[in-house]
Write an enzyme that holds these catalytic residues in place. Structure first.
Site, short mmCIF file in Angstrom:
data_model
loop_
_atom_site.label_atom_id
_atom_site.label_comp_id
_atom_site.label_asym_id
_atom_site.label_seq_id
_atom_site.Cartn_x
_atom_site.Cartn_y
_atom_site.Cartn_z
N ASN A 136 0.82 -1.22 0.00
CA ASN A 136 0.00 0.00 0.00
C ASN A 136 0.85 1.27 0.00
O ASN A 136 0.59 2.21 0.74
CB ASN A 136 -0.94 0.00 1.22
N CYS A 137 1.84 1.29 -0.84
CA CYS A 137 2.81 2.38 -0.90
C CYS A 137 2.71 3.05 -2.27
O CYS A 137 2.33 2.40 -3.25
CB CYS A 137 4.21 1.79 -0.70
N GLY A 138 3.07 4.31 -2.34
CA GLY A 138 3.09 5.00 -3.62
C GLY A 138 4.04 4.35 -4.61
O GLY A 138 3.92 4.53 -5.83
N THR A 196 4.44 1.02 -4.83
CA THR A 196 3.98 -0.35 -5.10
C THR A 196 3.92 -0.68 -6.59
O THR A 196 4.27 -1.81 -6.97
CB THR A 196 2.63 -0.61 -4.40
#
Length: 162
Positions: A43-45, A47
């Site tokens: 759930n990371c920018g 990803t």
């Protein structure tokens, strides 16, 4: 110096494959090959880099590069359930490179691989830090999250180790 049939000490570990009961022998998987180790999060920018990491894997796997993903919630951006992490990797992004069960990648709880990387280089400061390690484990080149897997900087480093 490490023979091709051996591996660097830091990879002489058995770890659980993501969302599987299967134990993987990292020594067996790497066997003196250059390795790209990446701490990942669902759930990371950053990803979407899974797509480029998979493309790197497809391009370089037959040339000897091993790509291994280490999901981690150290930055509070990983799924709570391992099955959900697996869905992001395998279903959403079509990852076929080795993904391991979630573990810590920094601090005193860091898994043995990332403890070694911290000693040789530095701990990751965010998700999707990339560590390119020579087959003998002696050379470690760190790339931060903003360095995309298909960047010239990273691909040149990979080509120099192959």
């Amino acid at each position: 110096m490490v023979n091709a049939s051996e591996c660097a000490d830091y990879l002489d570990v058995k770890v659980k494959k993501l969302h599987s009961g299967q134990q993987l022998d990292l020594c067996e998987i790497t066997q003196g090959k250059p390795v790209l180790l990446v701490n990942t999060a669902s759930n990371c920018g950053f990803t979407p880099q899974f797509e480029q990491l998979e493309a790197l894997h497809q391009t370089y796997k037959d040339k000897g590069l091993v790509v291994i993903g280490f999901p981690s919630d150290d930055f509070f951006q990983e799924e709570d359930k391992e099955a959900d992490t697996a869905e992001v990797c395998y279903i959403n992004y079509g990852v076929t490179f080795t993904m391991l069960a979630p573990s810590s990648v920094r601090g005193s709880d860091a898994n043995p691989v990332f403890s070694y990387l911290a000693d040789k280089s530095a701990s990751p400061k965010w998700n999707f830090y990339k560590y390119l390690v020579s087959g003998d484990g002696e050379t470690v080149i760190q790339f931060n999250s903003r360095v995309k897997p298909d960047s010239e900087e990273l691909t040149q480093a990979i080509n120099s180790m192959l």
